[in-house]
Design a protein around this motif. Structure first.
Motif, PDB file in Angstrom:
ATOM      1  N   SER A  17       3.559  -1.953   3.681  1.00 50.12           N
ATOM      2  CA  SER A  17       3.628  -0.633   3.465  1.00 50.12           C
ATOM      3  C   SER A  17       4.767   0.271   4.064  1.00 50.12           C
ATOM      4  O   SER A  17       4.997   0.357   5.033  1.00 50.12           O
ATOM      5  CB  SER A  17       2.281   0.209   4.036  1.00 50.12           C
ATOM      6  OG  SER A  17       2.142   1.559   3.684  1.00 50.12           O
ATOM      7  N   GLU A  18       5.698   0.695   2.965  1.00 52.92           N
ATOM      8  CA  GLU A  18       6.790   1.594   3.571  1.00 52.92           C
ATOM      9  C   GLU A  18       6.757   2.942   3.250  1.00 52.92           C
ATOM     10  O   GLU A  18       6.554   3.439   2.009  1.00 52.92           O
ATOM     11  CB  GLU A  18       7.848   0.770   2.459  1.00 52.92           C
ATOM     12  CG  GLU A  18       8.132  -0.507   2.745  1.00 52.92           C
ATOM     13  CD  GLU A  18       9.543  -1.061   2.487  1.00 52.92           C
ATOM     14  OE1 GLU A  18      10.654  -0.133   2.117  1.00 52.92           O
ATOM     15  OE2 GLU A  18      10.007  -2.214   2.287  1.00 52.92           O
ATOM     16  N   GLY A  19       6.967   3.680   4.416  1.00 50.17           N
ATOM     17  CA  GLY A  19       7.068   5.211   4.323  1.00 50.17           C
ATOM     18  C   GLY A  19       5.656   5.822   3.713  1.00 50.17           C
ATOM     19  O   GLY A  19       5.620   6.795   2.776  1.00 50.17           O
ATOM     20  N   LEU A  38       0.802  -1.116  -0.003  1.00 50.95           N
ATOM     21  CA  LEU A  38      -0.007   0.022   0.007  1.00 50.95           C
ATOM     22  C   LEU A  38       0.883   1.241  -0.077  1.00 50.95           C
ATOM     23  O   LEU A  38       1.639   1.520   0.747  1.00 50.95           O
ATOM     24  CB  LEU A  38      -0.917  -0.046   1.066  1.00 50.95           C
ATOM     25  CG  LEU A  38      -1.918  -1.287   1.397  1.00 50.95           C
ATOM     26  CD1 LEU A  38      -2.634  -1.174   2.420  1.00 50.95           C
ATOM     27  CD2 LEU A  38      -2.703  -1.566   0.081  1.00 50.95           C
ATOM     28  N   GLY A  39       0.603   2.133  -0.923  1.00 49.81           N
ATOM     29  CA  GLY A  39       1.313   3.226  -1.171  1.00 49.81           C
ATOM     30  C   GLY A  39       2.809   3.121  -1.659  1.00 49.81           C
ATOM     31  O   GLY A  39       3.627   3.379  -1.093  1.00 49.81           O
ATOM     32  N   CYS A  40       2.839   2.099  -2.758  1.00 52.55           N
ATOM     33  CA  CYS A  40       3.881   1.429  -3.095  1.00 52.55           C
ATOM     34  C   CYS A  40       4.797   2.413  -4.049  1.00 52.55           C
ATOM     35  O   CYS A  40       5.879   2.180  -4.214  1.00 52.55           O
ATOM     36  CB  CYS A  40       3.407   0.251  -4.148  1.00 52.55           C
ATOM     37  SG  CYS A  40       2.217   0.762  -5.435  1.00 52.55           S
ATOM     38  N   VAL A  52      -0.770  -0.883  -4.540  1.00 51.90           N
ATOM     39  CA  VAL A  52      -1.541  -0.034  -4.660  1.00 51.90           C
ATOM     40  C   VAL A  52      -1.001   1.477  -4.405  1.00 51.90           C
ATOM     41  O   VAL A  52      -0.261   1.684  -3.408  1.00 51.90           O
ATOM     42  CB  VAL A  52      -2.671   0.094  -3.567  1.00 51.90           C
ATOM     43  CG1 VAL A  52      -3.933   1.320  -3.856  1.00 51.90           C
ATOM     44  CG2 VAL A  52      -3.550  -1.217  -3.657  1.00 51.90           C
ATOM     45  N   ASP A  53      -1.383   2.372  -5.387  1.00 57.07           N
ATOM     46  CA  ASP A  53      -0.979   3.830  -5.194  1.00 57.07           C
ATOM     47  C   ASP A  53      -1.810   4.770  -5.900  1.00 57.07           C
ATOM     48  O   ASP A  53      -2.402   4.523  -6.871  1.00 57.07           O
ATOM     49  CB  ASP A  53       0.580   4.126  -5.617  1.00 57.07           C
ATOM     50  CG  ASP A  53       1.108   5.402  -5.053  1.00 57.07           C
ATOM     51  OD1 ASP A  53       2.050   5.064  -3.976  1.00 57.07           O
ATOM     52  OD2 ASP A  53       1.054   6.642  -5.401  1.00 57.07           O
ATOM     53  N   PHE A  54      -2.270   6.132  -5.298  1.00 57.87           N
ATOM     54  CA  PHE A  54      -3.136   6.885  -6.043  1.00 57.87           C
ATOM     55  C   PHE A  54      -2.436   7.656  -7.106  1.00 57.87           C
ATOM     56  O   PHE A  54      -3.307   8.514  -7.549  1.00 57.87           O
ATOM     57  CB  PHE A  54      -3.740   7.387  -4.952  1.00 57.87           C
ATOM     58  CG  PHE A  54      -3.297   8.791  -4.319  1.00 57.87           C
ATOM     59  CD1 PHE A  54      -1.974   8.977  -4.310  1.00 57.87           C
ATOM     60  CD2 PHE A  54      -4.127   9.494  -3.402  1.00 57.87           C
ATOM     61  CE1 PHE A  54      -1.230  10.215  -3.355  1.00 57.87           C
ATOM     62  CE2 PHE A  54      -3.643  10.610  -2.678  1.00 57.87           C
ATOM     63  CZ  PHE A  54      -2.195  10.869  -2.674  1.00 57.87           C
TER      64      PHE A  54
HETATM   65  N1  SAH Z   1       6.600   3.004  -0.760  1.00 57.75           N
HETATM   66  C1  SAH Z   1       7.159   3.659  -1.621  1.00 57.75           C
HETATM   67  C2  SAH Z   1       6.693   4.945  -1.796  1.00 57.75           C
HETATM   68  C3  SAH Z   1       6.537   6.135  -0.464  1.00 57.75           C
HETATM   69  S1  SAH Z   1       6.011   7.709  -0.562  1.00 57.75           S
HETATM   70  C4  SAH Z   1       8.723   3.542  -1.192  1.00 57.75           C
HETATM   71  O1  SAH Z   1       9.056   3.367  -0.251  1.00 57.75           O
HETATM   72  O2  SAH Z   1       9.407   4.150  -2.146  1.00 57.75           O
HETATM   73  C5  SAH Z   1       4.412   7.690  -0.017  1.00 57.75           C
HETATM   74  C6  SAH Z   1       3.596   6.835  -1.236  1.00 57.75           C
HETATM   75  O3  SAH Z   1       2.243   7.102  -0.954  1.00 57.75           O
HETATM   76  C7  SAH Z   1       3.565   7.840  -2.584  1.00 57.75           C
HETATM   77  O4  SAH Z   1       3.741   6.961  -3.761  1.00 57.75           O
HETATM   78  C8  SAH Z   1       2.080   8.376  -2.622  1.00 57.75           C
HETATM   79  O5  SAH Z   1       1.749   8.693  -3.868  1.00 57.75           O
HETATM   80  C9  SAH Z   1       1.583   7.479  -1.734  1.00 57.75           C
HETATM   81  N2  SAH Z   1       0.165   8.014  -1.254  1.00 57.75           N
HETATM   82  C10 SAH Z   1       0.019   8.969  -0.567  1.00 57.75           C
HETATM   83  N3  SAH Z   1      -1.337   8.988  -0.224  1.00 57.75           N
HETATM   84  C11 SAH Z   1      -1.945   7.937  -0.794  1.00 57.75           C
HETATM   85  C12 SAH Z   1      -3.301   7.388  -0.686  1.00 57.75           C
HETATM   86  N4  SAH Z   1      -4.202   7.913   0.103  1.00 57.75           N
HETATM   87  N5  SAH Z   1      -3.441   6.460  -1.181  1.00 57.75           N
HETATM   88  C13 SAH Z   1      -2.740   5.493  -1.915  1.00 57.75           C
HETATM   89  N6  SAH Z   1      -1.387   6.143  -1.941  1.00 57.75           N
HETATM   90  C14 SAH Z   1      -0.910   7.124  -1.329  1.00 57.75           C
END
Ligand code: SAH
Length: 250
Positions: A112-114, A45-47, A67-69
């Motif tokens: 979910s990282e970061g 999630l938030g990939c 999943v990313d938005f």
């Molecule tokens: N996991 C990745 C990206 C981290 S940055 C890595 O470690 O490199 C945070 C990510 O969360 C971004 O890609 C951003 O687009 C995504 N993001 C932020 N809010 C979001 C939401 N509500 N739903 C899905 N993705 C989201």
């Protein structure tokens, strides 16, 4: 150009959109006791552009819904998955982490990282829990205080940015309250911020500015990124990402 478009443009060319590392993703996989012995269904999630997704797909026998938005990030992940011959295991999906369409008890693992800070740690671990099978694994990195006390300057900086920042013991307590048993915790080392994220980002500033004809908005974004890097360099003794691995209690 909208600021979000600029943000996407600056970050889409990086391997990662936040601090992290391949070795650290692998360390979390080990702490979660995941291996190739059984097929897993994983959500990342938030990939972003999928650094962790690709690592998970390489290491495990899994189907990963990433999943990313931001559609641009998902498109890059789709291309990288194809280039690595992993398309059959990686299912990129444009969507929001606060509106997920998984069934209850569907997933073996939520990764979910970061990214969980976007909806908040406490809300995320609560809202995502139903999608995990009983004994399913949650593995997330989250901004964490490394010490019990810290200078006022960095306290107020994070109070403004993300008031949910807390110590690992407080985060683990929240996991326990939300119905998880902690399996492991470690701190992302400095190289995950500098070598893997901030230095590659810095190296793109000049090209980014000239691509946007040094517009005021582009300059403002670079200035904000530089300030963020300076905060990390000055106060890195006090905060980092913590990686939390936990099991859903039945
Ligand atoms: N996991 C990745 C990206 C981290 S940055 C890595 O470690 O490199 C945070 C990510 O969360 C971004 O890609 C951003 O687009 C995504 N993001 C932020 N809010 C979001 C939401 N509500 N739903 C899905 N993705 C989201």
């Amino acid at each position: 150009m909208e600021n979000l478009e600029l943000l996407i443009d600056l970050h889409q060319h990086g391997d990662r959109q936040g601090p992290g590392g391949k070795l650290e993703t692998e360390r979390a996989i080990t702490l979660a006791a995941l291996d190739k012995s059984r097929h897993l269904k994983i959500a990342d999630l938030g990939c972003g552009t999928g650094a962790s997704t690709l690592c998970l797909a390489n290491k495990l026998n899994a189907d990963i819904i990433a999943v990313d938005f931001i559609p641009e990030f998902i498109e890059i992940l789709r291309r990288n998955a194809a280039a690595s011959n992993l398309s059959q295991h990686i299912h990129p999906h444009v969507g929001s982490m606060d509106d997920l369409a998984f069934a209850h008890n569907e997933l073996d693992v939520i990764w979910s990282e970061g990214a969980i800070y976007n909806i908040g740690f406490e809300q995320g671990i609560h809202d995502w829990r139903p999608f995990l099978k009983p004994k399913g694994v949650l593995a997330i990195s989250e901004i964490t205080w490394l010490t019990d006390h810290r200078p006022n300057e960095i306290q107020s900086y994070w109070d403004a940015q993300y008031p949910e920042i807390d110590t690992a013991s407080a985060k683990i307590k929240l996991l326990e309250k939300a119905g998880y048993a902690p399996l492991g915790y470690f701190v992302l080392p400095e190289h995950c911020w500098l070598d893997n994220y901030y230095h590659p980002l810095q190296s793109r500033f000049d090209a980014f500015l000239s691509c946007h004809a040094n517009s005021d908005d582009a300059q403002a974004l670079v200035k904000a990124e530089k300030q963020e890097i300076k905060v990390f360099e000055t106060f890195k003794a006090y905060f980092s990402y913590g990686f939390y691995i936990a099991r859903k209690l039945a």
